[in-house]
Structure formats: C-alpha cells, structure tokens
Design an enzyme around this catalytic site. Structure first.
Site, mmCIF file in Angstrom:
data_model
loop_
_atom_site.group_PDB
_atom_site.id
_atom_site.type_symbol
_atom_site.label_atom_id
_atom_site.label_comp_id
_atom_site.label_asym_id
_atom_site.label_seq_id
_atom_site.Cartn_x
_atom_site.Cartn_y
_atom_site.Cartn_z
ATOM 1 N N ARG A 166 -41.369 29.993 32.788
ATOM 2 C CA ARG A 166 -42.155 29.152 33.703
ATOM 3 C C ARG A 166 -41.213 28.693 34.828
ATOM 4 O O ARG A 166 -40.282 27.937 34.574
ATOM 5 C CB ARG A 166 -42.726 27.960 32.937
ATOM 6 C CG ARG A 166 -43.630 27.056 33.760
ATOM 7 C CD ARG A 166 -44.142 25.896 32.909
ATOM 8 N NE ARG A 166 -44.936 24.958 33.673
ATOM 9 C CZ ARG A 166 -44.408 24.002 34.436
ATOM 10 N NH1 ARG A 166 -43.115 23.834 34.522
ATOM 11 N NH2 ARG A 166 -45.210 23.196 35.110
ATOM 12 N N LYS A 190 -34.538 22.061 36.191
ATOM 13 C CA LYS A 190 -34.562 20.860 35.348
ATOM 14 C C LYS A 190 -33.244 20.088 35.377
ATOM 15 O O LYS A 190 -32.193 20.632 35.717
ATOM 16 C CB LYS A 190 -34.998 21.214 33.924
ATOM 17 C CG LYS A 190 -36.521 21.412 33.903
ATOM 18 C CD LYS A 190 -37.137 21.450 32.556
ATOM 19 C CE LYS A 190 -38.672 21.543 32.730
ATOM 20 N NZ LYS A 190 -39.348 21.964 31.518
HETATM 21 C C1 7PM Z 1 -41.327 15.800 36.364
HETATM 22 C C2 7PM Z 1 -40.885 15.979 35.059
HETATM 23 C C3 7PM Z 1 -41.975 16.808 37.045
HETATM 24 C C4 7PM Z 1 -41.095 17.205 34.434
HETATM 25 C C5 7PM Z 1 -42.161 18.020 36.420
HETATM 26 C C6 7PM Z 1 -41.722 18.218 35.119
HETATM 27 C C7 7PM Z 1 -43.035 22.406 31.308
HETATM 28 C C8 7PM Z 1 -44.423 22.392 31.369
HETATM 29 C C9 7PM Z 1 -43.633 20.998 32.828
HETATM 30 C C10 7PM Z 1 -42.385 23.261 30.362
HETATM 31 C C11 7PM Z 1 -44.581 23.964 29.692
HETATM 32 C C12 7PM Z 1 -41.294 20.617 35.261
HETATM 33 C C13 7PM Z 1 -41.887 19.514 34.429
HETATM 34 N N1 7PM Z 1 -42.563 21.541 32.237
HETATM 35 N N2 7PM Z 1 -45.202 23.161 30.570
HETATM 36 N N3 7PM Z 1 -44.777 21.513 32.313
HETATM 37 N N4 7PM Z 1 -43.220 24.012 29.576
HETATM 38 N N5 7PM Z 1 -45.317 24.731 28.874
HETATM 39 O O1 7PM Z 1 -40.057 20.545 35.490
HETATM 40 O O2 7PM Z 1 -41.152 23.314 30.220
HETATM 41 O O3 7PM Z 1 -41.982 21.524 35.726
HETATM 42 S S1 7PM Z 1 -43.605 19.791 34.062
#
Ligand code: 7PM
Length: 283
Positions: A256, A222
């Site tokens: 995750r 992230k």
């Molecule tokens: C762009 C922005 C692409 C953010 C992908 C993301 C989480 C999630 C995501 C989390 C849960 C990523 C995120 N993040 N579900 N879905 N917790 N429960 O970095 O932190 O994967 S998408």
C-alpha cells in the site's frame, strides 16, 4: 496460484501487487470545499492507475492522532463520488472504513474490497461484509485507537501478538461466512507500535506470511522511516522503497503506497531477479 478473491476481480498475488493510496479526507484549512478535493482525488485515481497501480484504496476517515471522527454521512459524502469514478478504471477498488453503514453503501455501489484498520471489530461490520457475499476484506492489526495508540504501545512478543490477533480475526470472519480466499491480512505498520516494534514486524515478516493469506503492508512515508533517516514526510521515498522491497522479499503480496510509479519500477527490478528459473537450473 495464490490469489485474493474480490467482488469483480480475482487478484493473482503470485507476483507482488501495488495498491495506490487515494486520500479524500478534508483539508480543514482549505476553504476550497468538497468539490475541489473531489476533482483532485479523481485525477489522482487516474494518475495512479496510469503509473501502474494494481488496486486503488480510497480513504475518507483520517487516522491522524487527534482527528475528529467523521459521521457516516460525512465519510460517504467524501468517498462516494470518488469511488464512483474509480470503479470505471479497470482495477479493484478498496475503501478504507470501519463503519458498517459506510461499508454497506460502498459495497452497494460496487466497491471490491473493504480495508478496515479495525479488522471488522465494530458492531455490525462483520455482518455488513458477510451479507454482501463477494467483497474482499483486508484485516489490519492495531493496538488501541488512532487518537492514543502511540502513547505507550506494549507487547509480549510483537510478532506473536500481531500474528495471533490476525489469525483470531480471520477465524471470526470465516465463522461469519466470508470465505478464506476473500481475506487479506496486514500487520498495521505504525498503528500502536514503536519504531522497534515496526522493525521487528519487518525483520520477522515471514511469520505473518506463513498464516497463508495474502499479506498486505503499508510502509509508505511512515514515521518509523522518518525516525531511521531523519527525513520529514515529504522526503521518505527512498526509505519507503527500501522497506517495500524488504517486505516483498519476506513474503508481502500487496504494497500500500503513495508513490506508485517509483514502487512499480523497484518491483520490476525485484521480479527480474526472481523469475523465471534460470535455464542452467533445469535438468
Ligand atoms: C495518519 C496516520 C495518516 C496514519 C495516515 C496514516 C494503513 C492503512 C493507513 C496500512 C492498511 C498511512 C496511514 N495505513 N490500511 N491505512 N494498512 N490496510 O500512513 O498500513 O497511510 S492510514
């Protein structure tokens, strides 16, 4: 035994678990079409399970700022073929969705968990999961909506605000008839939060663990880790591992992650230092 109840599996979270991320969002520039992506996603599921993933999380809606929201039909066309295969791999499978129609369809097919970044707040979402009767659910905190959430996130006390939101959504889920043991909570790292907000959520994560539900967290690759290290998204593995271990040390139960093999190794080291109680400690 602390556990997370899902349709097919009771997940023991006495020790930390690893949830592998499977992305099935389309690459708008690749004209390879759906089938190439589908094959890749299925191969990715198999690879993550071989690397030691305890769960798989399949997502078909891009949460990237500016991404167009797919219709339920588009989301299902991407997710269902991959889900069908993932369900044969012997681990619980969650589907990342906020859309009640998608929830109903994937639960019908046998998905074990709904992972909703909107914490079942869309009209009909609570009812869709409640009606199914046995699925697990992950309720995540987000301030605002993906397209605009990073503009100017604001909190009184980010820990108290996130904690109160999660407690309130869990109450709503319980009132709808979903049992306590089927619910996991997630602070939503990066979802409407500044670097400082995200770091506070890690530093004081014990306060979220004390809500008593399994705690799921996603630090993998992230942008906060990019801000700290100066690394672009493809070079954030060491930072992701550091954050993952700190999260576990502060009570996280499910991580995750994109990089399952590396995370599993790191957790083996962490587990080796905490269990069992040393013989010398016994009377
Ligand atoms: C762009 C922005 C692409 C953010 C992908 C993301 C989480 C999630 C995501 C989390 C849960 C990523 C995120 N993040 N579900 N879905 N917790 N429960 O970095 O932190 O994967 S998408």
């Amino acid at each position: 035994m602390k556990h997370w109840q899902t349709s097919r599996f009771t997940i023991d979270v006495t020790l930390p678990r690893v949830m592998g991320i499977v992305n099935v969002t389309p690459d708008s520039f690749s004209d390879g079409g759906r089938f190439a992506n589908e094959r890749d996603a299925i191969a990715h599921c198999e690879r993550l399970v071989a690397e030691g993933a305890d769960l798989l999380d399949i997502g078909g809606e891009s949460t990237r700022p500016g991404a167009r929201t797919p219709t339920a039909e588009e989301e299902l066309a991407r997710v269902l073929p991959v889900l069908r295969h993932a369900l044969t791999l012997g681990v619980p499978v969650s589907v990342d969705t906020s859309e009640p129609a998608v929830m109903r369809a994937v639960l019908n097919l046998g998905a074990d968990i709904i992972n909703d970044i909107r914490a079942l707040q869309r009209p009909g979402a609570l009812e869709a999961v409640a009606a199914h009767g046995t699925a697990g659910v992950c309720l995540m905190h987000m301030q605002g909506e993906p397209a605009t959430m990073q503009a100017a996130p604001q909190y009184g006390d980010v820990l108290l605000d996130v904690s109160a939101f999660l407690a309130r959504r869990r109450d709503a889920v319980l009132v709808a008839g979903i049992s306590f043991e089927r619910v996991a909570l997630d602070p939503g790292i990066g979802f409407g939060k500044t670097v400082e907000h995200n770091l506070a959520l890690l530093a004081r994560q014990r306060e979220l663990a004390s809500l008593g539900s399994p705690l799921l967290v996603g630090w993998s690759r992230k942008s906060t880790l990019g801000a700290i290290t100066g690394r672009d998204v493809d070079h954030r593995l060491p930072a992701s591992i550091a954050a993952a271990l700190m999260a576990v040390e502060r009570g996280a139960n499910i991580l995750r992650v994109h990089d399952v093999a590396a995370t599993v190794d790191a957790l083996k080291v962490w587990c080796a230092t905490i269990t069992p109680a040393q013989p010398a400690d016994k009377p």
